[in-house]
Design an enzyme around this catalytic site. Sequence first.
Site, mmCIF file in Angstrom:
data_model
loop_
_atom_site.group_PDB
_atom_site.id
_atom_site.type_symbol
_atom_site.label_atom_id
_atom_site.label_comp_id
_atom_site.label_asym_id
_atom_site.label_seq_id
_atom_site.Cartn_x
_atom_site.Cartn_y
_atom_site.Cartn_z
ATOM 1 N N GLY A 175 0.828 -1.210 0.000
ATOM 2 C CA GLY A 175 0.000 0.000 0.000
ATOM 3 C C GLY A 175 0.858 1.255 0.000
ATOM 4 O O GLY A 175 1.725 1.412 0.860
ATOM 5 N N ASP A 228 1.676 -1.498 -4.790
ATOM 6 C CA ASP A 228 0.380 -0.808 -4.812
ATOM 7 C C ASP A 228 -0.150 -0.858 -6.237
ATOM 8 O O ASP A 228 0.566 -0.583 -7.185
ATOM 9 C CB ASP A 228 0.495 0.650 -4.344
ATOM 10 C CG ASP A 228 -0.869 1.239 -3.993
ATOM 11 O OD1 ASP A 228 -1.037 1.701 -2.860
ATOM 12 O OD2 ASP A 228 -1.782 1.236 -4.854
ATOM 13 N N ARG A 249 -6.141 -7.428 2.971
ATOM 14 C CA ARG A 249 -5.555 -7.634 4.296
ATOM 15 C C ARG A 249 -5.534 -9.103 4.656
ATOM 16 O O ARG A 249 -4.558 -9.627 5.190
ATOM 17 C CB ARG A 249 -6.367 -6.889 5.345
ATOM 18 C CG ARG A 249 -6.135 -5.408 5.365
ATOM 19 C CD ARG A 249 -6.857 -4.815 6.570
ATOM 20 N NE ARG A 249 -6.373 -3.488 6.850
ATOM 21 C CZ ARG A 249 -6.999 -2.377 6.456
ATOM 22 N NH1 ARG A 249 -8.116 -2.458 5.780
ATOM 23 N NH2 ARG A 249 -6.503 -1.208 6.740
ATOM 24 N N CYS A 307 -36.008 -6.757 -1.056
ATOM 25 C CA CYS A 307 -37.277 -6.025 -1.053
ATOM 26 C C CYS A 307 -37.150 -4.659 -0.386
ATOM 27 O O CYS A 307 -37.893 -3.739 -0.713
ATOM 28 C CB CYS A 307 -38.395 -6.861 -0.437
ATOM 29 S SG CYS A 307 -38.202 -7.098 1.309
ATOM 30 N N CYS A 338 -9.325 -20.123 15.596
ATOM 31 C CA CYS A 338 -9.271 -19.350 14.353
ATOM 32 C C CYS A 338 -9.210 -20.308 13.171
ATOM 33 O O CYS A 338 -8.377 -21.209 13.145
ATOM 34 C CB CYS A 338 -8.040 -18.451 14.360
ATOM 35 S SG CYS A 338 -7.765 -17.572 12.818
#
Lengths: 626, 329
Positions: A19, A43, A117, A168, A435
């Site tokens: 980045g 990037d 990420r 909707c 995790c």
Amino acid sequence: MGSEEERIAIEKEKVLMVGAGGIGCELLKTLALTGFKHIHLIDMDTIEVSNLNRQFLFRKSHVGQSKAKVAREAVLKFRPGVDIVAHHGNVKNAEFDIDFFKQFSVVLNGLDNLEARRHVNRLCLAAGVPLVESGTTGYLGQVTVHIKGKTECYECQPKPAPKSYPVCTITSTPSKLIHCIVWAKELALAKLFGDKSQVNELDVRPSVLADAKADTNEVGNDADFFELRRGESTWQFAGRVFDRIFGYNIETALQNEDTWKARRRPDPLYLDKILPPEEFTAEENGNGEIENPTVSAMVTLGLKNPQKIWDVQENARVFLETIQLFFKRRSKDIGKLVFDKDDQLAVEFVTAAANLRAHSFGIPMQSLFEAKGMAGNIIHAIATTNACIAGLIVLEALKLLTKRTEQCRMTYCVEHPTRKMLLVPVEPAEPNPHCYVCSETPLVLEVNTVTATMRDVIEKVLKRKLGVDSPVIMQGSSLLYETGDDLEEDMAAHYASLLNKSLASYPTPITTGVVLTVEDYHQDFRCSLHVKHRETFDEEKEPDGMLITGDIASVVNTDDTLQPKIVADEDLSNKVENGHGEDDDDDDDMVMFTPETLAGAKRKLEEEESLPVEKRLKIQQLPAMS
Amino acid sequence: MESVSELLTEQEAAIYDRQIRIWGADAQRKLSKARILVVGITGVVAETCKNIVLAGIGSLVLMDDSPMTFEASAANFLVPFDELEGQGNSIATVCASSLRDFNPMVQVSVEEGGISSKPDEFYDRFDAVIMGRSSITLRTQVNEACRKRPHRVAFYSVDCRGTCGSLFVDLQRHSFTSKKAGDDKAAQQDISFPSLQEALNVPWSSFNKRTSKLLFALRIIDQFEVGVGRRPGQLSSQDLPDLISYRGKMCAIQKVPESFVPENLLQKLASVGGTELPPVCAIIGGILGQELIKAMSCKGEPLKNFFFFDASDGKGIIECVVPSQMNDH
């Protein structure tokens, strides 16, 4: 810190920055000043005008150029001795594989979206490289440290999932401006100027009516209603579309009495009730058919202030004018337009269409400036927070490189002091044993196996919820799905034919009790899904018609139970003004709660979280961002 | 209704789009009228200047006649590498040129001469003064001069030494709007600040155990530098015995035990001398930039009145140091 050995250590270590936006510019500068000598920078973005208030390595003359490359040049001007390798590309590209990651001593993230990420998190875990993760929104920011086996990984804690609005709500019963904006952007804009082959529910009726035979021959069902007809002027076309989507469609919806029993009935809007007839029947100007990508209805109508809320007449004029301008000056875009927050004319159209619909439903209208922020999911970003966060990232990187990992901290930058602190360090948490990314916890997938297809599972669960990029799916030892350029044609065709089958109709039916293995070789990711058949789902709460559980990060709904340890201080419930959904697909900075970015076509009626600010900030403050 | 002249220009709206979403167009207009003076350009001051120029203040005047040296540019990214070759330009001249480039909408200029040589009316040209590293005597003088002017001249001083950074803020009397945590409505509030001298006069015995030790350690270093005639930041580990003796004297006067100021903190500050760590400069420069934006735009509760950061523990702490008679405010 600062000793000679440490200095030498820093000079020879190689770091990867992902980045080069708001945090990235600050980070590259601070790394170079601190004495780092070997920096790779990735990037995929190019520079835009709205970056210039904080991405200080860029100038107006750089607009359109690669962020990574311009950032490198700018830093070399004050530190020519630094070896900076700039990659203008997506970090998810295959060239940035596990071996690529292994050459670095630490990876520093200054990303703007959850998808990237997660990807970097998985590659860092696979390559065994520590990760410093960061994000900012307005005055708020955080830096976290992730060391495999020692601290939690980026995905150990829940991330808010993107908010999906029930179809909707968008098509029939909007109650907030954001619903109207989603409608204007994803349905109206797409229907008029987008890819016609995409499914579009602009004409979806309340289900009761859809079944009514009487309706089938109405003007509503001609597939080419939204096409400019032979001999029709763009004015006539625009007027016809106006009366249709704000008038006729609303009247049709009103016929479904059940819908309005407990709701305010919307008012149909017709042009002849809003504008004097000479305005909308005016002959169009004959000339000026030159293509112009920067054309603006506000300019041609003389509306100057983007922060002023237009009245109904002004919105109607902007609506008509934008359609006319698209046909006359942007004809090349028609048929392939995708909403972009930097496309002035598209923003004007979305603002006007959303406001007119809002007016019809008794929802307060908004200025173009505000509507743009909502439609573009714009992150509020400022240089000062980014500078602080970049400084904090470098401090953590220094600790990692000089093997002082026990001193590593997660740091929160807050707006209002909490226990006198503006910068709040917290000890990193241990890895979450449940995790699904950094430990091997199985997940449970509840799905209606009779109606759901493998495509649904791949798009809605694997890609969106689990962040898997190129999934390989196995049932026992048999391969059910894989992707890749090197796939044989017949295999590709075979997988494609299976994709639209319901799970239960697979050769070996996939239903309760079946365990699917999902892998992504590029990410070195693997998990198992225990399938459980379930008949019905709540359309409001589970609009995907699927539910994934286990201790899985992205699926946990963001509620108060997620409060972190130090949130006892009520000071932490900072406010973000004008808080809307955030997820910015091109903007550097931040973001703790940024939900996945989805490709436009896949995206359909989804928008980001629109949690009440209080709640969202608790999430931002801590667990979600780690 | 706003008059057209009060609207931001199209260029401003495009460039400042993201920050206007945070503080609003009204705050941006106020910011664009702010006139800032910067005295003494260190690394942390360079960071601060970058932040406020990007944010779009009205004008910035830089004062620092010192010649460009390698040492002066160690933590300063505003100095291009090819400037280092002794071309005789002052730091202010070189930095002004870089800053102009960051944001052409901000007027950046250089004022020559030392700040002590300026008449008090000089300050009338500014809405805020930022002082980089300087002696405690000069800081209190400039602060007093700011306070005497007919319109409010805000005063900030800032310094970074090694892992530590510090800020002082005097907004005199300040009105601002702020949204309090948990409340959607912005309310007008007024606060007052003590001068630097008034804050220095607050007895140490009135602080509690949790007060940042940097507040006291930096006071001792200030006194030492003035007492023995050192240039600020010009000290080393060899000065530790002298610093300890200053600590003894000052603690005795303040009627607190010597352990009030830990020796290892003095040791740390002595050994780094005047060296700035770039990441610490980025952090302190970020906080100061934000404070300046808040004060000039009259939006957001300002930091009152000291801020300390130490990378060793990672805490960034606000200390409110006011004479007891001001406490009620």
